[in-house]
Every structure is written in structure tokens, then in C-alpha cells.
Write an enzyme that holds these catalytic residues in place. Structure first.
Site, short mmCIF file in Angstrom:
data_model
loop_
_atom_site.label_atom_id
_atom_site.label_comp_id
_atom_site.label_asym_id
_atom_site.label_seq_id
_atom_site.Cartn_x
_atom_site.Cartn_y
_atom_site.Cartn_z
N LYS A 116 -0.08 -1.51 -0.23
CA LYS A 116 0.23 -0.10 0.51
C LYS A 116 0.65 1.56 0.05
CE LYS A 116 -2.19 -0.69 4.17
NZ LYS A 116 -1.53 -1.54 4.65
N ARG A 145 -9.27 1.64 9.40
CA ARG A 145 -8.95 -0.09 9.87
C ARG A 145 -9.98 -0.84 10.92
NH1 ARG A 145 -2.81 1.41 8.92
NH2 ARG A 145 -1.95 -0.62 9.79
N ARG A 204 11.16 -4.46 5.26
CA ARG A 204 11.78 -3.13 4.53
C ARG A 204 12.41 -2.79 5.22
NH1 ARG A 204 5.96 -1.12 4.80
NH2 ARG A 204 5.48 -1.99 7.58
N ARG A 227 11.93 -0.97 10.76
CA ARG A 227 10.87 -0.39 11.83
C ARG A 227 11.13 -1.41 13.22
NH1 ARG A 227 5.72 0.78 8.86
NH2 ARG A 227 4.54 0.52 10.24
N ARG A 279 0.18 -7.99 14.11
CA ARG A 279 -0.26 -7.21 13.09
C ARG A 279 -1.19 -8.04 12.47
NH1 ARG A 279 4.76 -4.29 10.84
NH2 ARG A 279 3.12 -3.34 9.81
P1 AMP Z 1 1.39 1.32 9.28
O1 AMP Z 1 2.23 1.90 9.60
O2 AMP Z 1 0.05 1.26 8.43
O3 AMP Z 1 1.93 -0.52 9.45
O4 AMP Z 1 0.64 1.47 10.85
C1 AMP Z 1 1.41 1.09 12.08
C2 AMP Z 1 0.97 1.27 12.93
O5 AMP Z 1 -0.14 2.14 13.60
C3 AMP Z 1 -0.33 0.36 13.44
O6 AMP Z 1 0.25 -0.98 13.58
C4 AMP Z 1 -0.73 0.51 14.33
O7 AMP Z 1 -1.11 1.20 15.64
C5 AMP Z 1 -1.51 2.34 14.05
N1 AMP Z 1 -2.48 2.29 13.12
C6 AMP Z 1 -2.04 2.95 11.50
N2 AMP Z 1 -3.33 3.34 11.13
C7 AMP Z 1 -4.27 3.12 12.27
C8 AMP Z 1 -5.77 3.06 11.91
N3 AMP Z 1 -6.38 3.43 11.12
N4 AMP Z 1 -6.54 2.72 13.13
C9 AMP Z 1 -5.81 2.42 14.85
N5 AMP Z 1 -4.17 2.24 14.29
C10 AMP Z 1 -3.67 2.49 13.17
#
Ligand code: AMP
Length: 226
Positions: A18, A93, A132, A165, A176
Site C-alpha cells: 500500500k 482499519r 523493509r 521499523r 499485526r
Molecule cells: P502502518 O504504518 O500503517 O503499518 O501503521 C503502524 C501502526 O500504527 C499500526 O500497527 C497501528 O498501531 C497504528 N495505526 C496506523 N493506522 C491505524 C488505524 N487506522 N487505526 C488504528 N491504528 C492505526
């Protein structure tokens, strides 16, 4: 001319591609790339009140509570640059997040145009997330084998030192993925039912997939102007 004022969502498990696609598409369309994960990481880095509140959830690979995410996205979408379109990457989400987004966009009479749903097999997801690397300064994303920077460990864009990360470590990745299946995957059926969903194969190469997405949007734009 292609109308580029799109309101888009990228939905799919972590590691489906994404972020990589979103960066290309938003550059091509000149609309803001709104990645809630990036916004949270910036807040954590800056030790803001939101950052302090969300850090533990992120470290555990859990979703941040809806009320925090919903408020943050609401504020971001109210900014002037988002009035001409946007791409939401990693939001919504959960069902309450999708409800809040739908209500806000209905109130401003600016509904979503497309929800792109990207998937990839779990083995590929794990391989991608473990390789990554990200630039903490400018947010660009790389992969040690598939999308390497020109100089190992250094960001092509800003020269920053690339890092892994914390939540890309194997145990957190597993968590996740489970959270995605439990709380996010239900949105696929919802958006399919409403006719907004376009399926994409996230296992495809980056450039052909970016072209495919732009083609979908081009068709949509010619239908709009027809
Ligand atoms: P990502 O970079 O999209 O993988 O997001 C990293 C982390 O941020 C996730 O594992 C969640 O802890 C938090 N996060 C990001 N977007 C959301 C969302 N829409 N709702 C809840 N938590 C989020």
C-alpha cells in the site's frame, strides 16, 4: 485531461504494498498521501501528547484506539490541501473508523471514489516486512532486495540513514497480521457491497501495478466526464 481530484482509500494487510503504491499514485495525481501510520510515527518521534498516547499500542502491533485515529484523520482532512482530493493509506482499519469517515464525507457531500484492496500471500508479506527499511527523515520506504536504495542504508531522496521499523520484527508482524484479520478485513465486504472496491494483486511488480491503478482511475475519470 484526466481529472485528478480523487478521494481514495488503500485497504489491505501490512506488507501488501500500500505505502509503495500510495507514494507513486499521490505523486502522479498531486493529492496528499495521508498514511495514519506515518502520522503516528511523526507524533511518537516528536513526543507529542498523541505520540505518548499511541506508542505502546504501536509497539505491541495493536490498533490505536478509534477515538484517537478518527480525530487525527478528521483534522487532517479538514486542511486545505485535502479539499481537492486525498489518498488514505491504512485508514479506515475498523468498522467505527469506516462509519466515521462515511458520515464526515457524506456531510461534506464528497464521497469516496475508489477503495483499492491490495492483498498478497502471507509468506510474501513476511518476506517484505522483514526486508523493509524506512527513512525516518522523509518517510521513503525501501526493501533490501526488491527496492534497494542506490547506496546501501542511505535514503536516495534526502540522504538520511535507513532503519528497520520496530514493528517489522517477526513477532510483531505476526500480531499485526492477526489484528488485520480480526478488525480490518471485515471492511472488504462492506466496500465490495457498496460497489467501491477494486481488487489489486499486491504481489505484482511495483511499476506495472502503479500503471494498473492509474488506468482504473483514468477509466473512472472518462466515465465522469462522458
Ligand atoms: P502502518 O504504518 O500503517 O503499518 O501503521 C503502524 C501502526 O500504527 C499500526 O500497527 C497501528 O498501531 C497504528 N495505526 C496506523 N493506522 C491505524 C488505524 N487506522 N487505526 C488504528 N491504528 C492505526
Amino acid at each position: 485531461m484526466m481529472n485528478t481530484n480523487y478521494r481514495l482509500v488503500f485497504l489491505g494487510p501490512p506488507g501488501a504494498g500500500k505505502g509503495t503504491q500510495a507514494a507513486r499514485i499521490t505523486e502522479a495525481l498531486a493529492i496528499p498521501h495521508i498514511a495514519t501510520g506515518d502520522l503516528f510515527r511523526e507524533n511518537v518521534k516528536g513526543a507529542t501528547p498523541v505520540g505518548l498516547e499511541v506508542k505502546a499500542f504501536m509497539d505491541r502491533g495493536e490498533l490505536v484506539p478509534d477515538r484517537i485515529v478518527i480525530r487525527m484523520v478528521r483534522e487532517r482532512l479538514a486542511r486545505p490541501d485535502a479539499q481537492k482530493g486525498f489518498l488514505l493509506d491504512g485508514y479506515p482499519r475498523s468498522v467505527p473508523q469506516a462509519d466515521a469517515l462515511e458520515a464526515d464525507l457524506a456531510a461534506s457531500k464528497t464521497p469516496l471514489d475508489v477503495v483499492f484492496y491490495m492483498t498478497a500471500p502471507d509468506t510474501l508479506i513476511v518476506e517484505r516486512l522483514s526486508g523493509r527499511r524506512v527513512c525516518p527523515s522523509c518517510g521513503r520506504t525501501y526493501h533490501v532486495a526488491n527496492i534497494p536504495p542506490r547506496k546501501a542504508g542511505v535514503c536516495d531522496g534526502c540522504g538520511g540513514a535507513l532503519v528497520q521499523r520496530d514493528d517489522d520484527k517477526p513477532e510483531t508482524v505476526k500480531k499485526r497480521l492477526a489484528v488485520y484479520r480480526d478488525q480490518t478485513e471485515a471492511l472488504v465486504a462492506r466496500y465490495r457491497k457498496s460497489g467501491l472496491l477494486v481488487d489489486l494483486d499486491g504481489a505484482k511488480e511495483v511499476e506495472p501495478l502503479a500503471r494498473e491503478i492509474l488506468d482504473v482511475l483514468k477509466k473512472l475519470s472518462s466515465r465522469r466526464t462522458a
